[in-house]
Design a protein around this motif. Structure first.
Motif, PDB file in Angstrom:
ATOM      1  N   GLY A 249       7.268 -10.585 -57.434  1.00 20.95           N
ATOM      2  CA  GLY A 249       7.594 -11.273 -56.183  1.00 20.95           C
ATOM      3  C   GLY A 249       7.903 -10.366 -55.009  1.00 20.95           C
ATOM      4  O   GLY A 249       8.287 -10.857 -53.940  1.00 20.95           O
ATOM      5  N   ASN A 250       7.761  -9.068 -55.173  1.00 21.24           N
ATOM      6  CA  ASN A 250       7.993  -8.144 -54.057  1.00 21.24           C
ATOM      7  C   ASN A 250       6.696  -8.058 -53.237  1.00 21.24           C
ATOM      8  O   ASN A 250       5.805  -7.258 -53.520  1.00 21.24           O
ATOM      9  CB  ASN A 250       8.374  -6.761 -54.598  1.00 21.24           C
ATOM     10  N   TYR A 251       6.631  -8.894 -52.205  1.00 22.07           N
ATOM     11  CA  TYR A 251       5.379  -8.996 -51.451  1.00 22.07           C
ATOM     12  C   TYR A 251       5.117  -7.781 -50.567  1.00 22.07           C
ATOM     13  O   TYR A 251       3.960  -7.483 -50.261  1.00 22.07           O
ATOM     14  CB  TYR A 251       5.365 -10.278 -50.626  1.00 22.07           C
ATOM     15  N   GLU A 252       6.149  -7.080 -50.145  1.00 18.86           N
ATOM     16  CA  GLU A 252       5.925  -5.863 -49.376  1.00 18.86           C
ATOM     17  C   GLU A 252       5.212  -4.820 -50.235  1.00 18.86           C
ATOM     18  O   GLU A 252       4.281  -4.142 -49.784  1.00 18.86           O
ATOM     19  CB  GLU A 252       7.253  -5.302 -48.844  1.00 18.86           C
ATOM     20  N   LYS A 253       5.659  -4.709 -51.475  1.00 18.86           N
ATOM     21  CA  LYS A 253       5.015  -3.776 -52.394  1.00 18.86           C
ATOM     22  C   LYS A 253       3.602  -4.253 -52.722  1.00 18.86           C
ATOM     23  O   LYS A 253       2.665  -3.444 -52.814  1.00 18.86           O
ATOM     24  CB  LYS A 253       5.836  -3.632 -53.676  1.00 18.86           C
ATOM     25  N   ALA A 254       3.441  -5.561 -52.889  1.00 16.43           N
ATOM     26  CA  ALA A 254       2.112  -6.113 -53.175  1.00 16.43           C
ATOM     27  C   ALA A 254       1.143  -5.804 -52.036  1.00 16.43           C
ATOM     28  O   ALA A 254      -0.001  -5.406 -52.263  1.00 16.43           O
ATOM     29  CB  ALA A 254       2.212  -7.624 -53.399  1.00 16.43           C
TER      30      ALA A 254
END
Length: 298
Positions: A249-254
């Motif tokens: 759920g870490n969209y910045e990392k995604a």
């Protein structure tokens, strides 16, 4: 009355061959519609000119298309810098046109869908008088009135060959078709509107498909846009995208992970897409998330 164009060429000071068209029986000036180029063993045309009056601006289309007008913009900038006149006829697609570079080699693909919408316009008879749209299929009508299909659910080869008969040389039919497309897009806002509508419908449909594959409900627009661009260009496959999204759920990392897909060969494009997204985020125009139930960004 069908439009006819005279085609001339000239060699520029930089050695490039430019092709110019002029609408016959009119007071219009000549216009440059393409330049000659080579690619591998192929010969063809390209047009990457950017005219401020003929460049996609999301603000011009946001009233009708709302957020989607911004959502397609990073890909548009990567494909053509927004040019509604973007053209190439030198690769395996044989004919590619529009600000999103719709390519003719895919059966029922983006170019075919786009061209069918064009052929439904009143001006189609002026630009392509020998082409007929019947039962949502494109046909060629010969001098005796016989109709021959140019595309089907399984092939668009005949359409490709009509637009560009050979890759071994730049021929007259290829020049005439290129001139028609560039002139039509330059002079008819309905043509440009269909370019935009085709892109938005395509990305809406793609997002539904990608949600089924990747579970994108609640995902930020920038993550979704990068996925769409990866798939539109074809620089990464589903398994690689799924791995990039596996961040708990870490969209910045995604998003950061997605920006590495294809970087060895396509870093310039990725930078363009990422920078355009970041600019839209800074301007407060890209803060929405995907709602899978409605198929919209909210």
């Amino acid at each position: 009355m069908a439009f006819d164009f005279s085609i001339t060429s000239s060699v520029l000071s930089n050695g490039k061959t430019a092709y110019n068209g002029q609408l016959l029986n009119s007071t219009e000036s000549k216009f440059t519609f393409a330049f000659r180029t080579t690619y591998l063993d192929n010969f063809g045309l390209y047009n990457i000119s950017v005219n401020n009056n003929l460049v996609y601006k999301p603000e011009d289309y946001v009233q009708k298309n709302k957020f989607w007008a911004y959502f397609i913009y990073p890909t548009v900038m990567a494909e053509s810098k927004g040019s509604f006149l973007c053209l190439n006829t030198y690769d395996r697609a044989k004919f590619t046109f529009t600000f999103m570079q719709y390519a003719a080699h895919v059966p029922n693909g983006d170019f075919v869908k786009f061209f069918k919408k064009l052929l439904a316009l009143p001006k189609a008879k002026d630009y392509f008088p020998k082409l007929v749209l019947q039962n949502n299929q494109i046909f060629y009508r010969n001098s005796t009135g016989i109709l021959s299909p140019l595309e089907s659910n399984t092939s668009s080869q005949a359409l490709m060959d009509y637009l560009n008969p050979t890759l071994t040389e730049v021929d007259q039919q290829e020049l005439i078709c290129a001139a028609r497309f560039v002139h039509w897009a330059s002079n008819d806002p309905e043509h440009r509107k269909i370019q935009v509508e085709t892109a938005i419908v395509m990305y809406k449909e793609n997002m539904k498909e990608y949600h089924e594959r990747f579970g994108l409900h609640g995902a930020p627009a920038k993550v979704c846009q990068m996925i769409c661009d990866i798939r539109h260009q074809g620089r990464g496959k589903n398994d690689r995208i799924a791995l990039a999204l596996n961040t708990n759920g870490n969209y910045e990392k995604a998003f950061s992970n997605l920006c590495t897909i294809g970087s060895a060969n396509y870093q310039t494009r990725i930078t363009t897409v990422r920078n355009t997204i970041n600019k839209l985020v800074t301007e407060g125009k890209f803060s929405k998330v995907y709602d899978a139930q409605s198929g919209e960004f909210v």
